[in-house]
Design a protein around this motif. Structure first.
Motif, mmCIF file in Angstrom:
data_model
loop_
_atom_site.group_PDB
_atom_site.id
_atom_site.type_symbol
_atom_site.label_atom_id
_atom_site.label_comp_id
_atom_site.label_asym_id
_atom_site.label_seq_id
_atom_site.Cartn_x
_atom_site.Cartn_y
_atom_site.Cartn_z
ATOM 1 N N SER A 94 0.803 -1.216 0.000
ATOM 2 C CA SER A 94 0.000 0.000 0.000
ATOM 3 C C SER A 94 0.836 1.266 0.000
ATOM 4 O O SER A 94 0.301 2.373 0.041
ATOM 5 C CB SER A 94 -0.908 0.023 1.241
ATOM 6 O OG SER A 94 -1.673 -1.156 1.311
ATOM 7 N N ASN A 136 -5.915 -3.287 -0.931
ATOM 8 C CA ASN A 136 -6.221 -1.873 -1.169
ATOM 9 C C ASN A 136 -7.602 -1.713 -1.809
ATOM 10 O O ASN A 136 -7.994 -2.500 -2.662
ATOM 11 C CB ASN A 136 -5.180 -1.254 -2.090
ATOM 12 C CG ASN A 136 -3.773 -1.358 -1.512
ATOM 13 O OD1 ASN A 136 -3.590 -1.284 -0.303
ATOM 14 N ND2 ASN A 136 -2.780 -1.553 -2.369
ATOM 15 N N ARG A 192 -8.772 1.648 -3.230
ATOM 16 C CA ARG A 192 -8.468 3.069 -3.326
ATOM 17 C C ARG A 192 -8.399 3.533 -4.779
ATOM 18 O O ARG A 192 -8.215 2.738 -5.702
ATOM 19 C CB ARG A 192 -7.138 3.370 -2.621
ATOM 20 C CG ARG A 192 -5.962 2.614 -3.213
ATOM 21 C CD ARG A 192 -4.675 2.796 -2.397
ATOM 22 N NE ARG A 192 -3.530 2.186 -3.063
ATOM 23 C CZ ARG A 192 -2.284 2.267 -2.638
ATOM 24 N NH1 ARG A 192 -1.991 2.945 -1.537
ATOM 25 N NH2 ARG A 192 -1.300 1.686 -3.314
ATOM 26 N N THR A 201 -10.868 3.801 1.279
ATOM 27 C CA THR A 201 -10.438 2.694 2.126
ATOM 28 C C THR A 201 -11.504 1.623 1.954
ATOM 29 O O THR A 201 -12.515 1.848 1.283
ATOM 30 C CB THR A 201 -10.382 3.114 3.618
ATOM 31 O OG1 THR A 201 -11.645 3.715 3.964
ATOM 32 C CG2 THR A 201 -9.261 4.106 3.873
#
Length: 317
Positions: free
Chosen positions: A135, A166, A168, A184
């Protein structure tokens, strides 16, 4: 011939009126010329409308990972180097050159990356840390990055990831630094559950297919600020893909589990409002449309189908 053609077209359309909607697209049964070139699972497709090329990413053992066709459906060439498991594919044309961007969700030495290639398959750039999921932003890491959209300015939007750690949306500058990041894991505003596809409209908005949450979320491309979301159109199945038609009037959304393309009205500048489904294209059972792309010149829609292991072309009527 023309008269006959229009008679056939008219007859073709009327059969759809009982559904209460007029057909907007028809399948081009002559594309590709030789379907046998599809030898793996076709996950993604990208159109280079400037040069009339169609790139297809497929997976499988001992199969070429990238196939290149002409828009007429002729197979041109393939390449395989450094592509492990293609997930998303995007073609960028600038004033000086063209490049092909591929998100790779493999877990081996090439995976967890976003890669830029020349049209002939020469590797030019790797974003992420090959073989390592993560990340981090410095160094840049991804975990199963799903799709990418690159603007002519060089700004890059990546949805990360396809079921990894992840959830995102990143905007990167043309030198691959973070401009902003949002998202998130979760169901709240601006959160994602498998952000699967991303596109940008001419009005400064970023559209994300938030697959697991069965919604599309929209963000301001300059600030990353959340602008709205659509969920009422996706009660049956989440959106897998999001692309605009050539005139930016509609959004084409693939729904894999119900084998359908949904055509949604694209809102003009201002409020996102709620989604309006204008039309649908029902595909055959078990076709499983995964990602789509649109030829921004002709308006043709290309659909990468995992179940049918083929790419199909739909022409606007």
């Amino acid at each position: 011939y023309l008269f006959l053609y229009f008679q056939v077209l008219k007859a073709f359309d009327y059969s759809f009126l009982w559904k209460g909607q007029q057909q907007m697209y028809k399948l081009d049964i002559g594309w590709p010329k030789i379907p046998e070139y599809f030898t793996g699972q076709t996950f993604c497709v990208a159109v280079d409308s400037l040069h009339g090329l169609v790139y297809v990413g497929q997976r499988g053992d001992n199969v070429p990972k990238v196939l290149v066709f002409s828009e007429e459906g002729y197979f041109l060439y393939s390449w395989n180097n450094t592509v492990e498991m293609p997930h998303g594919i995007f073609v960028l044309n600038t004033a000086t050159d063209s490049s092909v961007w591929i998100t790779d969700v493999g877990t081996d030495k090439y995976g967890h990356t976003v890669k830029q290639y020349s049209p002939s398959g020469k590797l030019m750039q790797i974003l992420g840390t090959p073989g390592n999921a993560g990340s981090s932003l410095i160094p840049l890491q991804f975990d199963q990055p799903a799709e990418i959209f690159v603007e002519e300015s060089g700004d890059i939007y990546v949805v990360d990831g396809d079921g990894g750690m992840n959830n995102r949306l990143l905007k990167l500058s043309n030198d691959y630094k973070e401009i902003w990041l949002t998202g998130t894991n979760g169901t709240g505003i601006g959160q994602f559950k498998i952000p699967h596809s991303v596109t940008v409209d001419p009005f400064g908005r970023v559209w994300v297919a938030d697959r697991g949450n069965k919604r599309i979320q929209v963000f301001d491309k300059v600030t990353g600020e959340w602008l709205g979301s659509w969920s009422s159109c996706f009660s049956e199945d989440g959106p897998y893909s999001v692309r605009f038609t050539a005139n930016y009037k509609y959004l084409i959304v693939a729904q894999l589990n119900i084998n359908r393309l949904a055509i949604l009205a694209a809102p003009p500048v201002g409020s996102i409002g709620d989604c309006v489904m204008v039309n649908t294209v029902q595909l055959a059972d078990e076709t499983k449309p995964h990602l789509v792309d649109v030829d921004m010149k002709s308006g043709a829609v290309y659909v990468a189908e995992i179940g049918a292991q083929q790419v199909q072309k739909y022409i606007p009527l």
